[in-house]
Motif scaffolding. Structure first.
Motif, PDB file in Angstrom:
ATOM      1  N   LYS A  76     -10.292  11.823  -9.914  1.00 42.69           N
ATOM      2  CA  LYS A  76     -11.596  12.228 -10.447  1.00 42.69           C
ATOM      3  C   LYS A  76     -12.532  12.668  -9.327  1.00 42.69           C
ATOM      4  CE  LYS A  76     -11.581   9.352 -14.579  1.00 42.69           C
ATOM      5  NZ  LYS A  76     -12.208   8.203 -15.257  1.00 42.69           N
ATOM      6  N   PHE A  77     -12.500  11.946  -8.203  1.00 44.98           N
ATOM      7  CA  PHE A  77     -13.347  12.296  -7.069  1.00 44.98           C
ATOM      8  C   PHE A  77     -12.965  13.662  -6.507  1.00 44.98           C
ATOM      9  CE2 PHE A  77     -13.877  12.287  -2.425  1.00 44.98           C
ATOM     10  CZ  PHE A  77     -15.263  12.226  -2.366  1.00 44.98           C
ATOM     11  N   LEU A  78     -11.664  13.910  -6.337  1.00 45.36           N
ATOM     12  CA  LEU A  78     -11.225  15.203  -5.809  1.00 45.36           C
ATOM     13  C   LEU A  78     -11.525  16.339  -6.781  1.00 45.36           C
ATOM     14  CD1 LEU A  78      -7.828  14.225  -4.168  1.00 45.36           C
ATOM     15  CD2 LEU A  78      -9.968  14.818  -3.022  1.00 45.36           C
ATOM     16  N   LEU A  79     -11.407  16.079  -8.055  1.00 48.49           N
ATOM     17  CA  LEU A  79     -11.725  17.092  -9.055  1.00 48.49           C
ATOM     18  C   LEU A  79     -13.215  17.432  -9.017  1.00 48.49           C
ATOM     19  CD1 LEU A  79     -10.609  18.788 -11.410  1.00 48.49           C
ATOM     20  CD2 LEU A  79     -11.251  16.902 -12.916  1.00 48.49           C
ATOM     21  N   PHE A 123      -0.670  -5.464  -9.757  1.00 48.49           N
ATOM     22  CA  PHE A 123      -0.801  -4.563  -8.611  1.00 48.49           C
ATOM     23  C   PHE A 123      -0.575  -3.117  -9.014  1.00 48.49           C
ATOM     24  CE2 PHE A 123       1.237  -2.196  -5.163  1.00 48.49           C
ATOM     25  CZ  PHE A 123       0.188  -2.165  -4.270  1.00 48.49           C
ATOM     26  N   VAL A 124       0.435  -2.842  -9.834  1.00 49.84           N
ATOM     27  CA  VAL A 124       0.717  -1.477 -10.272  1.00 49.84           C
ATOM     28  C   VAL A 124      -0.441  -0.948 -11.115  1.00 49.84           C
ATOM     29  CG1 VAL A 124       2.242  -0.077 -11.732  1.00 49.84           C
ATOM     30  CG2 VAL A 124       3.217  -1.705 -10.111  1.00 49.84           C
ATOM     31  N   TYR A 125      -0.999  -1.771 -11.971  1.00 52.31           N
ATOM     32  CA  TYR A 125      -2.150  -1.370 -12.777  1.00 52.31           C
ATOM     33  C   TYR A 125      -3.337  -1.038 -11.877  1.00 52.31           C
ATOM     34  CZ  TYR A 125      -5.828  -1.518 -16.286  1.00 52.31           C
ATOM     35  OH  TYR A 125      -6.887  -1.202 -17.087  1.00 52.31           O
ATOM     36  N   TRP A 126      -3.592  -1.877 -10.879  1.00 54.12           N
ATOM     37  CA  TRP A 126      -4.698  -1.638  -9.941  1.00 54.12           C
ATOM     38  C   TRP A 126      -4.471  -0.346  -9.158  1.00 54.12           C
ATOM     39  CZ3 TRP A 126      -4.481  -1.374  -4.575  1.00 54.12           C
ATOM     40  CH2 TRP A 126      -5.714  -1.286  -3.931  1.00 54.12           C
ATOM     41  N   LEU A 127      -3.228  -0.113  -8.736  1.00 57.31           N
ATOM     42  CA  LEU A 127      -2.895   1.088  -7.978  1.00 57.31           C
ATOM     43  C   LEU A 127      -3.107   2.344  -8.819  1.00 57.31           C
ATOM     44  CD1 LEU A 127      -1.808   1.960  -5.203  1.00 57.31           C
ATOM     45  CD2 LEU A 127       0.464   1.927  -6.214  1.00 57.31           C
ATOM     46  N   LEU A 128      -2.709   2.303 -10.083  1.00 58.38           N
ATOM     47  CA  LEU A 128      -2.918   3.442 -10.969  1.00 58.38           C
ATOM     48  C   LEU A 128      -4.403   3.710 -11.194  1.00 58.38           C
ATOM     49  CD1 LEU A 128      -0.085   2.917 -13.603  1.00 58.38           C
ATOM     50  CD2 LEU A 128      -0.230   4.689 -11.849  1.00 58.38           C
ATOM     51  N   GLN A 129      -5.198   2.661 -11.279  1.00 58.22           N
ATOM     52  CA  GLN A 129      -6.641   2.837 -11.408  1.00 58.22           C
ATOM     53  C   GLN A 129      -7.217   3.508 -10.165  1.00 58.22           C
ATOM     54  OE1 GLN A 129      -8.126  -1.084 -12.260  1.00 58.22           O
ATOM     55  NE2 GLN A 129      -8.381  -0.589 -14.431  1.00 58.22           N
ATOM     56  N   GLN A 130      -6.769   3.117  -8.985  1.00 56.20           N
ATOM     57  CA  GLN A 130      -7.258   3.704  -7.742  1.00 56.20           C
ATOM     58  C   GLN A 130      -6.871   5.188  -7.647  1.00 56.20           C
ATOM     59  OE1 GLN A 130      -9.349   2.071  -5.717  1.00 56.20           O
ATOM     60  NE2 GLN A 130      -9.168   0.463  -7.249  1.00 56.20           N
ATOM     61  N   ILE A 131      -5.662   5.505  -8.079  1.00 56.41           N
ATOM     62  CA  ILE A 131      -5.225   6.901  -8.075  1.00 56.41           C
ATOM     63  C   ILE A 131      -6.062   7.720  -9.048  1.00 56.41           C
ATOM     64  CG2 ILE A 131      -3.295   8.425  -8.682  1.00 56.41           C
ATOM     65  CD1 ILE A 131      -1.438   6.249  -7.540  1.00 56.41           C
ATOM     66  N   GLN A 132      -6.382   7.144 -10.191  1.00 52.82           N
ATOM     67  CA  GLN A 132      -7.207   7.834 -11.181  1.00 52.82           C
ATOM     68  C   GLN A 132      -8.609   8.085 -10.636  1.00 52.82           C
ATOM     69  OE1 GLN A 132      -7.814   5.614 -14.761  1.00 52.82           O
ATOM     70  NE2 GLN A 132      -8.368   7.417 -15.957  1.00 52.82           N
ATOM     71  N   ILE A 133      -9.182   7.113  -9.961  1.00 50.55           N
ATOM     72  CA  ILE A 133     -10.511   7.278  -9.367  1.00 50.55           C
ATOM     73  C   ILE A 133     -10.477   8.363  -8.291  1.00 50.55           C
ATOM     74  CG2 ILE A 133     -12.242   6.136  -7.922  1.00 50.55           C
ATOM     75  CD1 ILE A 133     -11.563   3.545  -9.471  1.00 50.55           C
TER      76      ILE A 133
END
Length: 97
Positions: A33-36, A20-30
């Motif tokens: 990138k979208f906001l950038l 779950f933590v790995y999935w959450l970090l991936q979502q935050i990274q995505i």
């Protein structure tokens, strides 16, 4: 029963928690990138739009007719109406109870 992958003192972390933590970090990274990308696109539109508006305003300035002097009043005090009211007169104030 979940599989324990790390035990530290009295804390136990399960495999599901790590996933779950790995999935959450991936979502935050995505999302980052979208906001950038969105902010970069907005900045580019701001800069390019500013160039177009400046160029459009400059071209309109040269196309404007020079006959604007007919709208300008050379002696504005002659056309003012004088109603005989002087500004700054003192008026007594009485409080109404």
């Amino acid at each position: 029963m979940s599989t324990l992958i790390w035990e530290m003192g009295k804390r136990r972390i399960s495999l599901e928690t790590v996933i779950f933590v790995y999935w959450l970090l991936q979502q935050i990274q995505i999302m980052f990138k979208f906001l950038l990308a969105l902010s970069l696109i907005g900045y580019l539109l701001y800069k390019v739009g500013g160039m177009f508006f400046r160029a459009g305003a400059a071209s309109r300035q040269f196309r404007r007719p020079q006959d604007t002097a007919s709208n300008v009043n050379a002696n504005p005090e002659k056309n003012k109406k004088n109603d005989g009211i002087k500004g700054g007169e003192y008026v007594d104030y009485e409080e109404v109870k």
